[in-house]
Design a protein around this motif. Structure first.
Motif, mmCIF file in Angstrom:
data_model
loop_
_atom_site.group_PDB
_atom_site.id
_atom_site.type_symbol
_atom_site.label_atom_id
_atom_site.label_comp_id
_atom_site.label_asym_id
_atom_site.label_seq_id
_atom_site.Cartn_x
_atom_site.Cartn_y
_atom_site.Cartn_z
ATOM 1 N N ASN A 1 0.927 -1.043 0.046
ATOM 2 C CA ASN A 1 0.111 -0.185 0.041
ATOM 3 C C ASN A 1 0.886 1.398 0.045
ATOM 4 O O ASN A 1 0.455 2.227 0.516
ATOM 5 N N GLY A 2 1.986 1.076 -0.769
ATOM 6 C CA GLY A 2 2.594 2.349 -0.988
ATOM 7 C C GLY A 2 3.844 2.449 0.299
ATOM 8 O O GLY A 2 4.709 3.504 0.264
ATOM 9 N N GLU A 3 3.712 1.833 1.165
ATOM 10 C CA GLU A 3 4.800 1.910 2.555
ATOM 11 C C GLU A 3 5.875 0.520 2.581
ATOM 12 O O GLU A 3 5.413 -0.613 2.269
ATOM 13 N N SER A 4 7.028 1.129 2.626
ATOM 14 C CA SER A 4 8.155 0.165 2.521
ATOM 15 C C SER A 4 7.953 -0.829 3.827
ATOM 16 O O SER A 4 7.841 -0.250 4.966
ATOM 17 N N VAL A 5 7.953 -2.164 3.582
ATOM 18 C CA VAL A 5 8.054 -3.088 4.861
ATOM 19 C C VAL A 5 8.997 -4.197 4.786
ATOM 20 O O VAL A 5 9.619 -4.253 3.652
ATOM 21 N N GLY A 6 9.091 -4.831 5.627
ATOM 22 C CA GLY A 6 9.877 -6.066 5.881
ATOM 23 C C GLY A 6 9.357 -7.407 5.279
ATOM 24 O O GLY A 6 7.993 -7.520 5.203
ATOM 25 N N PHE A 7 10.074 -8.449 5.482
ATOM 26 C CA PHE A 7 9.488 -9.724 4.755
ATOM 27 C C PHE A 7 8.319 -10.233 5.990
ATOM 28 O O PHE A 7 7.593 -11.068 5.702
ATOM 29 N N GLU A 8 8.591 -9.748 7.315
ATOM 30 C CA GLU A 8 7.647 -10.535 8.391
ATOM 31 C C GLU A 8 6.070 -9.766 8.330
ATOM 32 O O GLU A 8 5.431 -10.262 9.289
ATOM 33 N N ARG A 9 6.108 -8.688 7.355
ATOM 34 C CA ARG A 9 4.937 -8.062 7.414
ATOM 35 C C ARG A 9 3.498 -8.939 7.116
ATOM 36 O O ARG A 9 3.608 -9.935 6.076
ATOM 37 N N ILE A 10 2.504 -9.051 7.980
ATOM 38 C CA ILE A 10 1.392 -9.988 7.839
ATOM 39 C C ILE A 10 0.436 -9.258 6.489
ATOM 40 O O ILE A 10 0.193 -8.186 7.002
ATOM 41 N N LEU A 11 0.082 -10.087 5.917
ATOM 42 C CA LEU A 11 -0.800 -9.495 4.656
ATOM 43 C C LEU A 11 -2.271 -9.311 5.017
ATOM 44 O O LEU A 11 -2.687 -10.520 5.909
ATOM 45 N N GLU A 12 -2.998 -8.378 4.671
ATOM 46 C CA GLU A 12 -4.261 -8.141 5.129
ATOM 47 C C GLU A 12 -5.034 -8.034 3.988
ATOM 48 O O GLU A 12 -4.676 -7.958 2.840
ATOM 49 N N ASP A 13 -6.427 -8.389 3.878
ATOM 50 C CA ASP A 13 -7.092 -8.330 2.723
ATOM 51 C C ASP A 13 -7.219 -6.991 1.954
ATOM 52 O O ASP A 13 -7.240 -6.079 2.888
ATOM 53 N N GLY A 14 -6.898 -6.968 0.872
ATOM 54 C CA GLY A 14 -7.182 -5.896 0.175
ATOM 55 C C GLY A 14 -5.684 -5.190 -0.256
ATOM 56 O O GLY A 14 -5.556 -4.328 -0.720
ATOM 57 N N ASP A 15 -4.670 -5.751 0.575
ATOM 58 C CA ASP A 15 -3.274 -5.191 0.356
ATOM 59 C C ASP A 15 -2.670 -5.154 -1.137
ATOM 60 O O ASP A 15 -2.964 -6.197 -1.942
ATOM 61 N N ARG A 16 -2.030 -4.069 -1.544
ATOM 62 C CA ARG A 16 -1.526 -4.169 -2.731
ATOM 63 C C ARG A 16 0.187 -4.101 -2.494
ATOM 64 O O ARG A 16 0.613 -3.300 -1.812
ATOM 65 N N VAL A 17 0.688 -5.290 -3.055
ATOM 66 C CA VAL A 17 2.233 -5.491 -2.844
ATOM 67 C C VAL A 17 2.878 -5.175 -3.994
ATOM 68 O O VAL A 17 2.744 -5.889 -5.262
ATOM 69 N N ALA A 18 3.950 -4.602 -3.858
ATOM 70 C CA ALA A 18 4.922 -4.073 -5.203
ATOM 71 C C ALA A 18 6.091 -4.715 -4.651
ATOM 72 O O ALA A 18 6.600 -4.268 -3.543
ATOM 73 N N VAL A 19 6.930 -5.546 -5.423
ATOM 74 C CA VAL A 19 8.237 -5.983 -5.149
ATOM 75 C C VAL A 19 9.189 -5.939 -6.301
ATOM 76 O O VAL A 19 9.042 -5.980 -7.343
ATOM 77 N N TYR A 20 10.371 -5.417 -5.598
ATOM 78 C CA TYR A 20 11.401 -4.677 -6.470
ATOM 79 C C TYR A 20 12.602 -5.554 -6.288
ATOM 80 O O TYR A 20 12.789 -5.790 -5.013
ATOM 81 N N PRO A 21 13.582 -5.594 -7.489
ATOM 82 C CA PRO A 21 14.812 -6.089 -7.170
ATOM 83 C C PRO A 21 15.757 -5.139 -6.838
ATOM 84 O O PRO A 21 15.357 -3.756 -6.487
ATOM 85 N N LYS A 22 17.045 -5.235 -6.959
ATOM 86 C CA LYS A 22 18.152 -4.070 -6.715
ATOM 87 C C LYS A 22 17.971 -3.099 -7.662
ATOM 88 O O LYS A 22 17.535 -3.219 -8.888
ATOM 89 N N PHE A 23 17.893 -1.573 -7.304
ATOM 90 C CA PHE A 23 17.873 -0.490 -8.201
ATOM 91 C C PHE A 23 19.136 -0.244 -8.551
ATOM 92 O O PHE A 23 19.939 -0.023 -7.689
ATOM 93 N N GLU A 24 19.207 -0.160 -10.101
ATOM 94 C CA GLU A 24 20.693 0.142 -10.298
ATOM 95 C C GLU A 24 20.957 1.775 -10.187
ATOM 96 O O GLU A 24 21.966 1.929 -10.181
#
Length: 263
Positions: free
Chosen positions: A57-80
């Protein structure tokens, strides 16, 4: 607890790991109750070591974040080209020392990393559990072409190697991990991964061919395998390879030293 539905979008090379119909687009996925971001990212095929940034939902989170209904998850590799260190939440801190452990398919890459001066453990009999244990105990970066290995829980730093040939693999790793400034070529034995040291010409009289002794004055040795190396034609080819990789120019052919010395 009822399952939740989240929307995922993977970016750039992370799409290589997920099912083809899901690549480069947003898609909904039903998640088990109390599923973490790490669990779902790996369930969809992406090793956690390949992930540099997760936004929920636009906020940086860690791997441990529990996902909730309706979450929007964007996943990125290394930024060059963008420094995102202030946003990172997926790892506590970078590794202080760059050290590697390579799996059974990357023996050629392991030799070239040693050539570049990087402490690299390799044994083609290493089991996955042994690689995981070494990575955790010695804070090593795991290099592999096995994505399932990188999903192991205690492996925090790793690279899925895409290239197939050792020299191309070396360039890939140098580029992804920005290794050029840390390279210290000709510091380690390609076979033993042990430090090389200077040795006097008189000490190698019975360990090098007579012709080599007549043409060369500087030698180094490995105290583990006791091989002797000198700046011959193999050394010049390897020097050219290192210069090409570090400087980012086109590849040149290089070969590792033959058994018994560099010619």
């Amino acid at each position: 607890m009822a399952p939740v539905t989240a929307t995922f979008r993977f970016y750039e090379e992370l799409n290589d790991f997920i099912a083809r119909p899901l690549r480069r687009r947003s898609f909904s996925c039903v998640c088990p109750p109390a599923a973490t971001a790490k669990h779902m990212i790996e369930a969809l095929g992406v090793p956690h070591t390949e992930v540099e940034l997760i936004l929920v939902n636009g906020e940086s989170v860690g791997f441990e974040r529990i996902l909730e209904d309706g979450d929007r998850v964007a996943v990125y590799p290394k930024f060059e080209a963008l420094d995102i260190r202030p946003l990172l939440r997926v790892r506590a801190e970078p590794l202080r020392m760059i050290r590697f452990v390579a799996d059974a398919h990357l023996g050629g890459l392991a030799q070239l990393l040693r050539l570049a001066g990087f402490d690299t453990l390799y044994d083609n009999h290493y089991a996955d559990a042994a690689i995981e244990a070494l990575a955790a105990a010695e804070q090593r970066i795991v290099l592999t072409r096995d994505r399932e290995l990188l999903k192991r829980r205690t492996i925090t730093h790793g690279c899925y190697v895409r290239a197939l040939k050792p020299e191309a693999q070396l360039r890939e790793i140098f580029g992804r991990l920005d290794l050029a400034g840390s390279a210290r070529p000709f510091r380690l034995c390609l076979t033993c991964n042990a430090p090389l040291r200077r040795i006097e010409k008189e000490e190698v009289a019975d360990r090098a061919p007579q012709g080599v002794l007549e043409r060369h004055t500087q030698f180094v040795t490995c105290d583990v395998c006791r091989r002797v190396f000198w700046e011959g034609s193999h050394w010049r080819r390897m020097r050219a390879l290192m210069d090409a990789v570090v400087d980012g120019v086109h590849a040149v052919h290089a070969a590792p030293p033959a058994a018994g010395g560099a010619q």
